[in-house]
Write an enzyme that holds these catalytic residues in place. Structure first.
Site, PDB file in Angstrom:
ATOM      1  N   GLU A 120      25.317  28.468 117.637  1.00 17.09           N
ATOM      2  CA  GLU A 120      23.978  27.879 117.812  1.00 17.09           C
ATOM      3  C   GLU A 120      23.036  28.355 116.708  1.00 17.09           C
ATOM      4  O   GLU A 120      22.009  28.963 116.985  1.00 17.09           O
ATOM      5  CB  GLU A 120      23.380  28.315 119.161  1.00 17.09           C
ATOM      6  CG  GLU A 120      24.209  28.031 120.372  1.00 17.09           C
ATOM      7  CD  GLU A 120      23.668  28.758 121.627  1.00 17.09           C
ATOM      8  OE1 GLU A 120      22.742  29.597 121.504  1.00 17.09           O
ATOM      9  OE2 GLU A 120      24.174  28.479 122.715  1.00 17.09           O
ATOM     10  N   PRO A 121      23.352  28.113 115.443  1.00 12.53           N
ATOM     11  CA  PRO A 121      22.466  28.616 114.389  1.00 12.53           C
ATOM     12  C   PRO A 121      21.191  27.786 114.269  1.00 12.53           C
ATOM     13  O   PRO A 121      21.212  26.561 114.402  1.00 12.53           O
ATOM     14  CB  PRO A 121      23.317  28.464 113.124  1.00 12.53           C
ATOM     15  CG  PRO A 121      24.283  27.380 113.428  1.00 12.53           C
ATOM     16  CD  PRO A 121      24.495  27.362 114.914  1.00 12.53           C
ATOM     17  N   GLY A 122      20.105  28.453 114.022  1.00 15.04           N
ATOM     18  CA  GLY A 122      18.840  27.768 113.768  1.00 15.04           C
ATOM     19  C   GLY A 122      18.378  28.097 112.365  1.00 15.04           C
ATOM     20  O   GLY A 122      18.578  27.339 111.412  1.00 15.04           O
ATOM     21  N   ARG A 123      17.808  29.290 112.223  1.00 17.52           N
ATOM     22  CA  ARG A 123      17.241  29.736 110.951  1.00 17.52           C
ATOM     23  C   ARG A 123      18.191  29.536 109.769  1.00 17.52           C
ATOM     24  O   ARG A 123      17.783  29.072 108.702  1.00 17.52           O
ATOM     25  CB  ARG A 123      16.885  31.222 111.073  1.00 17.52           C
ATOM     26  CG  ARG A 123      16.120  31.782 109.882  1.00 17.52           C
ATOM     27  CD  ARG A 123      16.037  33.320 109.966  1.00 17.52           C
ATOM     28  NE  ARG A 123      15.626  33.767 111.284  1.00 17.52           N
ATOM     29  CZ  ARG A 123      14.360  33.974 111.650  1.00 17.52           C
ATOM     30  NH1 ARG A 123      13.392  33.794 110.784  1.00 17.52           N
ATOM     31  NH2 ARG A 123      14.082  34.373 112.875  1.00 17.52           N
ATOM     32  N   ARG A 166       4.607  33.362 110.968  1.00 18.94           N
ATOM     33  CA  ARG A 166       5.574  34.463 110.896  1.00 18.94           C
ATOM     34  C   ARG A 166       4.974  35.768 110.334  1.00 18.94           C
ATOM     35  O   ARG A 166       5.204  36.833 110.892  1.00 18.94           O
ATOM     36  CB  ARG A 166       6.817  34.049 110.096  1.00 18.94           C
ATOM     37  CG  ARG A 166       7.592  32.902 110.757  1.00 18.94           C
ATOM     38  CD  ARG A 166       8.921  32.626 110.064  1.00 18.94           C
ATOM     39  NE  ARG A 166       9.798  33.761 110.163  1.00 18.94           N
ATOM     40  CZ  ARG A 166      10.041  34.608 109.179  1.00 18.94           C
ATOM     41  NH1 ARG A 166       9.520  34.416 107.979  1.00 18.94           N
ATOM     42  NH2 ARG A 166      10.809  35.645 109.375  1.00 18.94           N
ATOM     43  N   TYR A 219       5.165  38.548 113.135  1.00 13.92           N
ATOM     44  CA  TYR A 219       6.252  39.525 112.996  1.00 13.92           C
ATOM     45  C   TYR A 219       6.085  40.404 111.763  1.00 13.92           C
ATOM     46  O   TYR A 219       7.021  41.090 111.373  1.00 13.92           O
ATOM     47  CB  TYR A 219       7.603  38.811 112.838  1.00 13.92           C
ATOM     48  CG  TYR A 219       7.899  37.686 113.778  1.00 13.92           C
ATOM     49  CD1 TYR A 219       8.140  37.940 115.130  1.00 13.92           C
ATOM     50  CD2 TYR A 219       7.998  36.378 113.327  1.00 13.92           C
ATOM     51  CE1 TYR A 219       8.451  36.910 115.998  1.00 13.92           C
ATOM     52  CE2 TYR A 219       8.308  35.338 114.188  1.00 13.92           C
ATOM     53  CZ  TYR A 219       8.533  35.610 115.520  1.00 13.92           C
ATOM     54  OH  TYR A 219       8.840  34.581 116.369  1.00 13.92           O
ATOM     55  N   CYS A 226     -10.309  32.346 111.128  1.00 19.91           N
ATOM     56  CA  CYS A 226     -11.194  33.469 111.416  1.00 19.91           C
ATOM     57  C   CYS A 226     -10.484  34.561 112.206  1.00 19.91           C
ATOM     58  O   CYS A 226     -10.749  34.790 113.385  1.00 19.91           O
ATOM     59  CB  CYS A 226     -12.417  32.970 112.170  1.00 19.91           C
ATOM     60  SG  CYS A 226     -13.262  31.700 111.238  1.00 19.91           S
ATOM     61  N   GLU A 227      -9.529  35.220 111.560  1.00 27.56           N
ATOM     62  CA  GLU A 227      -8.772  36.345 112.122  1.00 27.56           C
ATOM     63  C   GLU A 227      -8.352  37.203 110.937  1.00 27.56           C
ATOM     64  O   GLU A 227      -7.859  36.665 109.941  1.00 27.56           O
ATOM     65  CB  GLU A 227      -7.451  35.875 112.764  1.00 27.56           C
ATOM     66  CG  GLU A 227      -7.555  34.909 113.912  1.00 27.56           C
ATOM     67  CD  GLU A 227      -7.757  35.605 115.247  1.00 27.56           C
ATOM     68  OE1 GLU A 227      -7.562  36.839 115.322  1.00 27.56           O
ATOM     69  OE2 GLU A 227      -8.128  34.904 116.194  1.00 27.56           O
ATOM     70  N   TYR A 245      11.042  28.067 111.835  1.00 27.74           N
ATOM     71  CA  TYR A 245       9.948  28.683 112.589  1.00 27.74           C
ATOM     72  C   TYR A 245       8.635  28.600 111.821  1.00 27.74           C
ATOM     73  O   TYR A 245       7.820  29.521 111.838  1.00 27.74           O
ATOM     74  CB  TYR A 245      10.311  30.138 112.971  1.00 27.74           C
ATOM     75  CG  TYR A 245      11.610  30.194 113.739  1.00 27.74           C
ATOM     76  CD1 TYR A 245      11.667  29.725 115.051  1.00 27.74           C
ATOM     77  CD2 TYR A 245      12.802  30.635 113.155  1.00 27.74           C
ATOM     78  CE1 TYR A 245      12.865  29.721 115.764  1.00 27.74           C
ATOM     79  CE2 TYR A 245      13.996  30.633 113.857  1.00 27.74           C
ATOM     80  CZ  TYR A 245      14.023  30.181 115.158  1.00 27.74           C
ATOM     81  OH  TYR A 245      15.203  30.172 115.848  1.00 27.74           O
TER      82      TYR A 245
HETATM   83  C1  LIG Z   1      16.553  30.804 119.016  1.00 25.32           C
HETATM   84  C2  LIG Z   1      17.913  30.673 119.531  1.00 25.32           C
HETATM   85  C3  LIG Z   1      18.968  30.380 118.674  1.00 25.32           C
HETATM   86  C4  LIG Z   1      18.796  30.281 117.172  1.00 25.32           C
HETATM   87  O1  LIG Z   1      18.435  31.486 116.601  1.00 25.32           O
HETATM   88  P1  LIG Z   1      18.344  31.615 114.987  1.00 25.32           P
HETATM   89  O2  LIG Z   1      17.986  33.022 114.763  1.00 25.32           O
HETATM   90  O3  LIG Z   1      17.309  30.667 114.541  1.00 25.32           O
HETATM   91  O4  LIG Z   1      19.698  31.264 114.465  1.00 25.32           O
HETATM   92  C5  LIG Z   1      20.218  30.185 119.203  1.00 25.32           C
HETATM   93  N1  LIG Z   1      20.424  30.290 120.546  1.00 25.32           N
HETATM   94  C6  LIG Z   1      19.444  30.586 121.401  1.00 25.32           C
HETATM   95  C7  LIG Z   1      19.725  30.687 122.846  1.00 25.32           C
HETATM   96  C8  LIG Z   1      18.157  30.790 120.927  1.00 25.32           C
HETATM   97  O5  LIG Z   1      17.176  31.097 121.789  1.00 25.32           O
END
Ligand SMILES: *Cc1c(COP(=O)(O)O)cnc(C)c1O
Length: 426
Positions: free
Chosen positions: A283-286, A326, A330, A357-358, A385
């Site tokens: 499940e890659p996102g980033r 970000r 973070y 304004c922060e 993100y």
């Molecule tokens: C956010 C998330 C991801 C993706 O995370 P990345 O760091 O963007 O790869 C995968 N699975 C779940 C359950 C998440 O909450």
């Protein structure tokens, strides 16, 4: 041509111009205005291909975690590559469907799903619910029965490994709201198997984000494989193994493993332990979109300090924490590059900040830049993100988005208009 952190399709040409996927970014900003998100389609395709190369030849599904960047054009890009999607809300499911994605390739994650969201996902026919609590199991079973169906489930197990990342994006440790404790997993699987509205299909984990080392993945995998062996010995078959996302990208000098190397190492361990027949999900996102994007901003005001102890030089740009949160959230470091270098101005250290304004509204601190008012700056590695976490704080309309593909630029989201912001108010 010089190399820039992480971004494979970003290049600094000999005349000092910054190009992404064959498009001159300064010209792009002049054409579409700022703040502007621009994404390289080819960077996304090549990032997904690295995972798919390593997974080829065995049952697998690459589920893009769309909360990283959920623009329809981005989703369509991944759908066309055969990807599924990891979603965390019914809203994200609606986006998948609108983008032409296949709901049968969707896994539904998240620690707090509403009943109406469960219903929507069951009706759409998602592949799997990644369940995070015993309470959710019971509710999901009830909802499925009320629809005359059964819900495919996987339990998100918290393997209690330290991903070595920022506390806000570390999710696999005990003191954390996510997942079912490793020690409880076996009992909860037995419970899931007894509930009449459920069908157990898999097991999953997701240990954190921006992980730059393979070892926490291997530790989590070993713990999951131990569990699978116990749970199957208890008589509950587990079809698929979902190792979540979380692979890091290069923002400055991080050196995360390449996706194909990481996946290769994990698959080798899976095979060595005799689980090679299982369907494997990621499940890659980033790591699919982060390095593909930039955020372009124009320098509005240069406000140099007086040079005394503690004074700072501020470079105030028209993108802010509402566009890219970000750094504020973070303390993330993101590279900042001029879209066109200039030799007629001395470089000096600037704090690059937005107009919100922060005092927390900053994009980069102490950056050595040769800039003038009116110049365009690019915040690099902004594809993940960024836009999905954008807000309208200070009644600032959200940025436009452009998809770049070998010299072609396509507007994929119009700039929000101020009237849009209070349309639903009375
Ligand atoms: C956010 C998330 C991801 C993706 O995370 P990345 O760091 O963007 O790869 C995968 N699975 C779940 C359950 C998440 O909450």
């Amino acid at each position: 041509m010089s190399t820039l952190p992480g971004a494979p399709f970003l290049e600094r040409r000999a005349d000092g111009a910054l190009w992404l996927d064959g498009v001159n970014l300064q010209q792009l900003a002049r054409e579409h205005g700022t703040p502007l998100y621009a994404y390289s389609r080819n960077a996304m395709v090549s990032a997904a291909s690295a995972y798919q190369r390593a997974l080829a030849g065995r049952p697998h599904l690459l589920c893009y975690a769309m909360k990283a960047n959920s623009s329809l054009a981005v989703l369509r890009t991944f759908a066309q590559l055969g990807c599924g999607f990891d979603i965390v809300s019914a809203g994200e499911l609606a986006r998948v469907i609108a983008a032409g994605g296949d709901p049968a390739k969707v896994v539904f994650s998240g620690v707090g799903k509403r009943r109406d969201e469960m219903r929507a996902a069951l009706q759409a026919g998602v592949k799997c619910f990644n369940v995070e609590s015993e309470s959710e199991l019971r509710t999901l079973s009830e909802v499925a029965i009320s629809l005359g169906t059964t819900a495919p489930v996987s339990l998100r197990v918290n393997p209690d490994v330290d991903a070595g990342t920022h506390p806000y994006i570390s999710t696999g440790l005990k003191g954390n709201k996510f997942g079912i404790a490793h020690e409880r997993a076996r009992a909860v699987y037995a419970q899931a198997a007894r509930l009449p509205g459920l069908k157990v299909v898999g097991i999953d984990c997701h240990i954190g984000s921006q992980i730059t080392d393979a070892s926490p993945y291997l530790d989590a995998l070993d713990r999951l494989l131990d569990l699978i062996e116990q749970i199957e010995a208890d008589g509950v078959p587990i079809h698929h193994l979902d190792l979540g996302g979380g692979l890091g990208i290069t923002y400055s000098d991080e050196q995360p493993p390449a996706a194909d190397a990481l996946v290769g190492a994990l698959l080798a361990r899976i095979d060595a332990r005799g689980h090679g027949h299982r369907e494997v999900l990621f499940e890659p996102g980033r790591s699919l979109v982060g390095n593909a994007g930039v955020l372009l901003a124009e320098v509005l005001v240069l406000k140099p300090g007086d040079g005394s102890e503690g004074s700072k030089n501020f470079c105030i740009v028209d993108a802010a924490m509402n566009d890219m949160v970000r750094p504020a959230m973070y303390e993330a470091w993101m590279a900042i590059e001029p879209c066109q270098t200039r030799g007629d101005t001395p470089a000096q250290a600037w704090d690059v900040v937005g107009p919100v304004c922060e005092s927390g509204d900053w994009l980069g601190r102490e950056r050595t830049l040769a800039v003038r008012e009116g110049d365009v700056l690019a915040l690099l590695s902004a594809g993940a993100y960024g836009m999905t976490m954008a807000s309208n704080y200070n009644t600032r309309p959200r940025a436009a988005e452009v998809m770049l593909d070998q010299g072609q630029a396509t507007l994929i989201r119009r700039r929000e208009q101020v009237q849009d912001l209070f349309r639903d108010e009375v």
